[in-house]
Design a protein around this motif. Sequence first.
Motif, mmCIF file in Angstrom:
data_model
loop_
_atom_site.group_PDB
_atom_site.id
_atom_site.type_symbol
_atom_site.label_atom_id
_atom_site.label_comp_id
_atom_site.label_asym_id
_atom_site.label_seq_id
_atom_site.Cartn_x
_atom_site.Cartn_y
_atom_site.Cartn_z
ATOM 1 N N ARG A 1 31.607 82.129 17.497
ATOM 2 C CA ARG A 1 30.965 82.640 18.700
ATOM 3 C C ARG A 1 29.577 82.038 18.882
ATOM 4 O O ARG A 1 29.098 81.837 19.981
ATOM 5 N N ASN A 2 28.940 81.748 17.759
ATOM 6 C CA ASN A 2 27.570 81.257 17.843
ATOM 7 C C ASN A 2 27.469 79.743 17.909
ATOM 8 O O ASN A 2 26.373 79.202 17.901
ATOM 9 N N LEU A 3 28.621 79.071 17.936
ATOM 10 C CA LEU A 3 28.553 77.608 18.028
ATOM 11 C C LEU A 3 28.062 77.190 19.410
ATOM 12 O O LEU A 3 28.270 77.882 20.408
ATOM 13 N N ASP A 4 27.465 76.030 19.434
ATOM 14 C CA ASP A 4 26.843 75.593 20.674
ATOM 15 C C ASP A 4 27.823 75.438 21.821
ATOM 16 O O ASP A 4 27.548 75.807 22.946
ATOM 17 N N ILE B 1 37.345 80.048 20.920
ATOM 18 C CA ILE B 1 36.994 80.627 19.625
ATOM 19 C C ILE B 1 38.190 80.647 18.687
ATOM 20 O O ILE B 1 38.089 80.261 17.526
ATOM 21 N N GLY C 1 31.551 92.569 19.229
ATOM 22 C CA GLY C 1 30.476 93.125 18.408
ATOM 23 C C GLY C 1 30.202 94.568 18.807
ATOM 24 O O GLY C 1 31.089 95.248 19.327
ATOM 25 N N HIS D 1 28.538 78.610 23.559
ATOM 26 C CA HIS D 1 27.447 78.972 24.463
ATOM 27 C C HIS D 1 27.548 78.163 25.746
ATOM 28 O O HIS D 1 27.368 78.676 26.845
ATOM 29 N N ILE E 1 32.987 85.451 14.506
ATOM 30 C CA ILE E 1 31.535 85.616 14.634
ATOM 31 C C ILE E 1 30.844 84.267 14.441
ATOM 32 O O ILE E 1 29.920 83.902 15.162
ATOM 33 N N GLU E 2 31.352 83.520 13.480
ATOM 34 C CA GLU E 2 30.763 82.209 13.234
ATOM 35 C C GLU E 2 30.962 81.291 14.448
ATOM 36 O O GLU E 2 30.032 80.661 14.926
ATOM 37 N N ARG F 1 30.289 79.376 27.867
ATOM 38 C CA ARG F 1 29.931 80.666 28.447
ATOM 39 C C ARG F 1 28.983 80.469 29.635
ATOM 40 O O ARG F 1 29.141 81.073 30.686
ATOM 41 N N SER F 2 28.031 79.571 29.445
ATOM 42 C CA SER F 2 27.064 79.378 30.525
ATOM 43 C C SER F 2 27.722 78.704 31.718
ATOM 44 O O SER F 2 27.250 78.802 32.837
#
Lengths: 313, 352, 334
Positions: free
Chosen positions: A201-204, A224, A129, A207, A198-199, A210-211
């Motif tokens: 990337r925002n999936l649970d 992704i 982004g 996240h 982008i779509e 990533r965490s």
Amino acid sequence: MSSDINERVVEGIDEERERPQRAAGLWRDAIRDLRKRPTVIISLLIILVVLAIGFFPSLFTDVDPKACDISRNKAPAEPGHPFGFSHEGCDYFAQTVYGAGPSVQLSLMVVTGTLIVGGLFGILAGFYGGWVDVLFSRAVDVFNSIPFLLGAILLLTMFRDIQMPFVGARLQAIIPAVITLIIFGWTSTMRLVRASVIEARNLDYVHAARSLGASNARLMFRHILPNAVAPVVSLIPLSIAGMISVEATLSFLGLGVRKPEITWGLMIDDATKWFVNGYPMLLIIPSAFLIATVLAFVLLGDAIRDALDPKLR
Amino acid sequence: MTVELDRQGSHNGYVEGLPGYRDDAPLLEVEDLQVEFHTRDGVARAVNGVDFSLRAGETLAVVGESGSGKSVTAQAIMGILEEPPARVAGGEIRFRGVDLLKLSAERRRRIRANHVAMVFQDALSALNPVWTVGFQLGELFRKHRGMSRKDARRRAVELLDMVRIPAAAQRVDEYPHQFSGGMRQRVMIAMALALDPEVLIADEPTTALDVTVQAQIMRLLSDIQAERHMGLILITHDLGVVADVADDITVMYAGRAVEQANVRDTFASPAHPYTKALLRSIPRLDVKGQRLEVIAGLPPVLTDIPPGCAFAPRCGYAQDVCRTERPPLSTVTAGRSAACHFASEVMTDDVN
Amino acid sequence: MGRYVIRRLLQAVLTLFFVLFLLHYLLSLAIQVNGNPARTFFGDKPATPEQIAAVEAKFGTDDPCLDRLGDPCLGMFQQRMADWMTLDFGTNFDGYAVTDEIVRAVPPTLILFAISTSVWVLFGVTTGVLAAMKRGRFFDYLVRAGTTFTVAVPTFLLLVITQQLVGVSLGNWARDTFGRESVLGIVFQPSYDDRYPFLSLLVPGILLGAFGIAGITRLSRTSMLENLRADFVRTAKAKGLTSRRVTIVHTLRNSLIPVITLVGFTLADALGGTVITEGIYSIPGMGGLAYNATRENDLPVVIAIVAILSVCFMVVTLLIDLLYAVLDPRIRYE
Ligand SMILES: Nc1ncnc2c1ncn2[C@@H]1O[C@H](COP(=O)(O)OP(=O)(O)OP(=O)(O)O)[C@@H](O)[C@H]1O
Ligand code: SF4
Ligand SMILES: [Mg+2]
């Protein structure tokens, strides 16, 4: 209605496991759906034959397409020469067989190239982004502002006489076109990949990964990318179809492969003037091969897209 | 604050004189309604035999699991099912004695909004995003009442006022996405009430809203209903609301009405095992996505409903007869009916 | 809205700058790689350095940066932009001003474009919408098969074949039957006739429009299908509106918004199509000019045309974006 229910049941399942299951389900359903369609089977057969012809023409004919005898020009079909002779007296069947090569090879190279370039840029832009996205998106704007065919014509006019070292005559004939078409063709793949990244990337589960400390590269390629693949896959046959068309158009305009090489586009160009003057077959034969090939890829692409996105059917 | 709407007698005048019309007939009666969907996987019987009746001024709650056919029933009454794939396979829907299913499309159309209107669940998607709220409200007056644009706009402002939208005169020119969720649902309600219908069907009118707003919307609906003496069919998952506002209740399972009675009796002593299970799960009912965990097992696949009682696989009372013979909806005690072979046992059994 | 317009305008100007620079850089690079076109001018004839220098000066290719591979030639870029601002596009190989050539080429292209775009929008949207409304019936299949076919058959091939059939065969018959100067004789001819620009462009224009129809038809169809099952359409039905009004006011209007965005994209195809069509029908328009310049390797002409068409394309895209913002109330506040 039962799928509706299954979906709600699945919602409860731990996210890390949910993703592969859903993606796999999507593909399994899509493949089951595709196998049932006669158009898909026929398209695949045609595509296999065309690929074989394109890469191994000598398997299909012993006749040398460039061995021409002008005294036999436009002679009708005879045993051993099922399609008759061209207006230069070359065996038309051999010409048709050898004419597949440039189209097929060029389109595969271009599509591979646009997938790599567009895919990479799309992932980077979508994943990071910010200014990376701005940079790539503006670049897309710039390239999209130059209409595809015009851009291709421009580049090919400019660089058509470049001699490339270490490349045979056949490749020499198509490499400039390949590069040009990649330069002007990567943008649509990039936008598609960017949007689905982008779509995704925002999936649970992304996240979650990533965490849990997954690295950026791992996130991009393990988590992704698999999600961004579906829309691109149906694009592949359609882009191949488009590129075969464009190759024929460019040869027809005198910008792609040039004589003495043989392509369907050039054969069509030559045959045009004989179409209503008593030799329609000269135009019909290469046209039919060209149309059948493009149609096969288009139908396959449409079928894949429908299978992956059933609501548009 | 409400605005008195000019009523032309007790109705809007499109049904008198139609075959079967009787002034004293019940407001709305549904009898053995059957709706099926023709899909690629076969025929899904979404509604197979629903009966109920609604009197003026009465609130009838329709409850049941997701997919039990509540919305399809409502749409069948409105006549807005998409046909195909849907097909009304049988039954009658009588409005003041007139069987709506036998009317021509044009007559049917005039009954919508004038006599029977509907409030949908998700106002954001149920309102057209490209027209202003004023246009969408005014359209009703222009097309059904032949009003000028100016008059229709004035009426639209009055309606927004009636559903308690502040600064209605300004907001009438805004687009749906500029309203908050609760305000949008008020707009939907205003739209349904514009032509002063006798029957209002509200399909989960508050599900998409915040809990705090839900109560306001429900209060608005029941105020207006009482004031206008309308018949209200309230489809909901919220049994708390049912207890608050409804007179009668119809419980649906797999496309059929399985229990029918007044709310107080039903809540005190349910006569169908499914109702019983439903009541046990009250605290969690309003949470979307959890509804299924409430009762163990899944409802039948509608393309392939087994013989016998559709609830049998999940029913603690089930006997052999349940798997072979379909229990009809029949009277248990005065004014109460249930579709269960063992209704009286269920009702008196106080194991909850 | 005001801020959106300004942002969009700034973006367009920036893109335009980069497009022009890209074109300039490509041209410089081509000269650096291929050698100065002034040399080609003399063909095989020997030329003195003075003669070459004179020709280079005439073509405006005398900047020494053109001898250094990869040099962006910024000075030349400045000069070129200044020239282009005053609509001076240099001279072609034959020594004519490119600007004059282009001015002469604009009318036929505009006519061709107007005809094909009208066919394309009117016919494309209508068939798409009708197909959606008759979903699953014969007409729908027909439209889908037809669009698949036009996608699959390269435009140039369709044009060549129809040119032969309509222009030559049908045209010969029309000219024999009604006379060379009859309306039909002019309409059905295989090439452009500058005495009757509109009539002789009718057939190529319609064909170009019809062959490019697939994208817009399909999008109209899917967009319409999506909206047909939208909740607000159900609401409109529940409001007791006539099915005509439900379709036109509450479905069509919504469905056309995304179609408008496609108009921009497909315009690019249409521009490409213009080059092919004008080449095949020998129409002396912008595309025909580019087609011939390509065949003769006349770079300044090609690049000027590409630049002009790109600018037109950008302007149209910009207008479409703004129109979209007007038509879709949701976009202004995003
Ligand atoms: N267009 C359609 N095509 C096929 N099946 C449909 C269609 N519309 C509804 N159904 C089926 O009809 C059944 C009943 O649906 P309905 O919407 O009436 O359920 P509901 O009781 O309103 O559930 P919810 O509480 O989720 O709103 C569902 O199983 C659904 O899958
Ligand atoms: S009929 Fe039998 S299975 Fe059905 S609800 Fe009654 S007891 Fe349960
Ligand atoms: Mg529902």
